[in-house]
Design an enzyme around this catalytic site. Structure first.
Site, PDB file in Angstrom:
ATOM      1  N   ASP A 579       0.902  -1.262  -0.047  1.00 48.24           N
ATOM      2  CA  ASP A 579      -0.202   0.056   0.011  1.00 48.24           C
ATOM      3  C   ASP A 579       0.714   1.196   0.014  1.00 48.24           C
ATOM      4  OD1 ASP A 579      -1.146   0.240   3.585  1.00 48.24           O
ATOM      5  OD2 ASP A 579       0.854   0.384   2.566  1.00 48.24           O
ATOM      6  N   GLU A 622      -6.072   2.007  -0.218  1.00 38.53           N
ATOM      7  CA  GLU A 622      -4.762   2.170  -0.832  1.00 38.53           C
ATOM      8  C   GLU A 622      -3.970   0.867  -1.027  1.00 38.53           C
ATOM      9  OE1 GLU A 622      -5.617   3.200   1.933  1.00 38.53           O
ATOM     10  OE2 GLU A 622      -3.971   3.365   3.748  1.00 38.53           O
TER      11      GLU A 622
END
Length: 702
Positions: A579, A622
């Site tokens: 991420d 994310e």
């Protein structure tokens, strides 16, 4: 009293609050008496200003100092060290301890130096040359105790005990700020001299915005004696530009008269405050009080700062572990929901199946799912007509595909809030992107929560005139006062909002998949229309709407296929779970539109770096997942490093670089989807807490 009096008083109080926010506490024109201040020109050649107490500490008169050579006052050795220390920064890294012979007496001094505009400020604190205190050993003992803590409360309580043990204050406490900057005391250590403040609340006006901002310059504020006379600067203004000196970065800055009154009303004469930061946000304060004057040595002050830093890291690590546990619970539930996509379950059936678990996870009383005109409810919710009216209002008011949360529907402006029962006071609403022309909604309801909030004195301020200015008078009483709060639910935690986003995405995919089945049955004879609908809905079901890459369920299906091939034919594969580092900070700083653009740019950049047969999917938020086919873990590590470098070299249009942290895991015999992902997730977690922007491996034997 006329009818206009209340309005006049309100205007006066508002003006006083604004004046308080502008109080120039950073330029008091004086210092506290436990040290002396010297101001020099930017080249540190001549003394420009000096505090009036210079004879007390250095044995020199003000006139002997003003205009004197810096080398004569400081000595060539100390002067050289200060110049080197300030060569490339505005504050000299670390303090110094020197012995300097002035006025015929050898003096041991603690030295701090920093730049303030065109001036260089040197603060000198006399040290007791006979003091021999084993600070390092004592601090190490307390650090060992802090590292052993297992809960957040243990960290805070042990830190309070450590600080009071080192400093000798009558009371040390820790309080955290809420969203409105009110503070609540979470831990306390004290003797019998000062009263207890545990669980008490302090209003935001006690620590106004400009005071909070000062902690960004210097995280430590020490007041040796609030009733001691301050030593003014001579001359009062910088002779080079006629401006007052900004003393924000030092320790000697004199105390605001209003704060002196505040401390007197509180029954204390000496205090120490140390800021606790979470990332870049002020989270709370360690605050110490003494009924009598207390001059804290620089060594004790630095020891406290070290302990606060260590305790902060431990505290936020425990918070991160708790959030990770919560995320794991959400993940496990999403894995179960994945079967709903594969088996084409109706969303209403899944709501009924999982509602009780969701109510526990989100700490809610009721859940409602609204899509394509159908309403499914579970627990305590408004009736169907009220739910429909509420979603109509949400459709009109909220255009972004983001969760929306409130602790009070009434306070949020919803016109029909009064008609809804008290158990639906708070709302977390997640829009579901099911159809191009219509949205659905996942609604989570929380009940009204009656609270009895204890305040350390009634949180009221009174306007008064001082030196021709209308200012806020500090509170005169700190006696406990209880406020009854109603009309609000408990607050929504950021982790709960993120979890609602993930759950909403899942339900949107499930609803889309269910709609595919329904349309296939309904439009069986309409081949052309069926093909168009399938094309659109299959895209919704298989691709992420923001980035255009594979969505969670599609990439998960491919991983399951790879597991079957590995089991049957021995074909290896690895997973790269990663991420974006500090993505929340990017969203908070630049807004979600920029955050979305960053995600799209990331995917475009990584797509160019993928090999034939690799699959990239968005795992949630994310987080992304790369399925590296026919790749063992060592080769996957090289591949991951290449992707990390590719992202680092990508231009994202921000002032700072965008980086990713990658966890790599290889499928092994006996691995399930869960065990493989847990290993990759732990490796990514290790990369995060090892400094970010790196690759870590989750080997089976670890």
């Amino acid at each position: 009293m006329t009818a206009e009096t209340p309005k006049c008083f309100a205007d006066e109080l508002q003006a006083a609050q604004e004046e308080c926010a502008r109080e120039p506490i950073h330029i008091p024109g004086a210092v506290q008496s436990f040290g002396v201040l010297l101001s020099f020109d930017s080249s540190i050649r001549r003394v420009w200003q000096v505090s009036a107490n210079v004879r007390q500490h250095l044995g020199l008169t003000v006139n002997e100092c003003l205009g004197a050579s810096a080398a004569d006052i400081l000595g060539s050795s100390l002067l050289g060290r200060i110049r080197r220390g300030l060569a490339n920064t505005d504050r000299m890294p670390g303090a110094m301890t020197v012995t300097r012979k002035l006025a015929g007496i050898s003096r041991k001094l603690h030295v701090v130096a920093y730049r303030s505009g065109d001036a260089v400020i040197v603060e000198l604190e006399p040290l007791d040359s006979s003091a021999r205190y084993r600070w390092l050993s004592l601090v190490n003992d307390w650090i060992a105790k802090l590292v052993e803590t297992r809960t957040e409360d243990d960290v805070l309580n042990r830190l309070c005990d450590a600080v009071r043990s080192i400093t000798g204050y009558n009371r040390s406490l820790i309080y955290a700020f809420d969203a409105d900057w009110n503070g609540k005391v979470l831990a306390e250590s004290r003797d019998e001299v000062l009263p207890a403040l545990m669980n008490q609340h302090f209003p935001a006006s006690d620590i106004p915005s400009q005071v909070r901002a000062m902690y960004g310059n210097n995280r430590i504020r020490v007041i040796a004696d609030a009733q001691a006379e301050a030593a003014p600067l001579v001359p009062a203004m910088n002779p080079a530009n006629g401006s007052p000196l900004d003393l924000s970065q030092g320790y000697l800055r004199a105390v605001s008269p209003i704060h002196c009154d505040y401390m007197q009303n509180m029954g204390v004469r000496s205090s120490l405050s140390v800021a606790i930061y979470s990332d870049s946000r002020l989270w709370g304060l360690v605050s110490c009080h003494s009924q009598m004057p207390l001059s804290l040595s620089p060594s004790a002050r630095d020891s406290v700062a070290t302990l606060v830093e260590v305790a902060s890291q431990r505290l936020f690590l425990l918070k991160a572990e708790a959030d990770a546990h919560y995320r794991q619970q959400i993940h496990d539930n999403r894995v179960q929901l994945a079967h709903g996509v594969q088996e084409r379950h109706a969303p209403r059936d899944l709501v009924q199946q999982h509602a009780e678990h969701w109510r526990q996870l989100f700490r809610v009383e009721g859940i409602a799912l609204v899509y394509l005109g159908e309403i499914t409810r579970s627990g305590k919710t408004p009736d169907e007509d009220q739910v429909r009216e509420l979603t109509n209002w949400l459709d009109a008011e909220l255009k972004e595909p983001e969760p929306w949360a409130t602790t009070s529907l009434s306070a949020s402006g919803y016109p029909s809030a009064e008609a809804i029962q008290s158990w639906c006071c708070g709302l977390l609403a997640m829009p579901l992107l099911i159809d191009m022309d219509a949205r659905g909604w996942l609604l989570l309801f929380r009940p009204e929560q009656f609270e009895m909030i204890p305040w350390a004195g009634k949180p009221e301020k009174v306007a008064e005139v001082r030196d021709g200015r209308t200012v806020l008078s500090p509170r005169t009483s700190f006696a406990s006062w209880v406020e009854e709060v109603s009309g609000k639910s408990s607050s929504w935690h950021p982790a709960e909002i993120n979890a609602a986003r993930d759950l909403g995405d899942d339900l949107a995919v499930i609803a889309a998949a269910h709609e595919i089945t329904r349309l296939n049955e309904y439009l069986r004879r309409e081949r052309k229309a069926l093909a168009e609908a399938n094309q659109h809905l299959e895209k919704v079901a298989n691709t992420d709407s923001l980035t255009g890459t594979l969505n969670r369920y599609r990439i998960e299906h491919l991983v399951q296929m790879s597991m079957a091939n590995a089991e049957r034919y021995g074909q290896p594969f690895s997973l790269l779970l990663f991420d974006l580092d500090h993505f929340k900070q990017i969203n908070d700083t630049y807004g979600h539109n920029v955050g979305d653009r960053i995600l799209k740019t990331l995917v475009n950049s990584l797509t160019d770096g993928l090999r034939e047969g690799d699959q990239l999917g968005r795992w949630g938020g994310e987080e992304f997942l790369v399925l590296a086919a026919n790749t063992v873990i060592d080769d996957a590590a090289i591949f991951a490093e290449r992707l990390r470098r590719l992202v680092l070299a990508t231009e994202f249009g921000l002032d700072e670089p965008v980086t990713i942290s990658i966890g790599v895991a290889e499928w092994g015999k006996g691995d399930t989807m869960k065990t493989l992902l847990v290993r990759a997730d732990r490796a990514m977690y290790e990369a995060k807490h090892s400094g970010r922007n790196r690759v870590c491996l989750g080997r089976i034997d670890q």
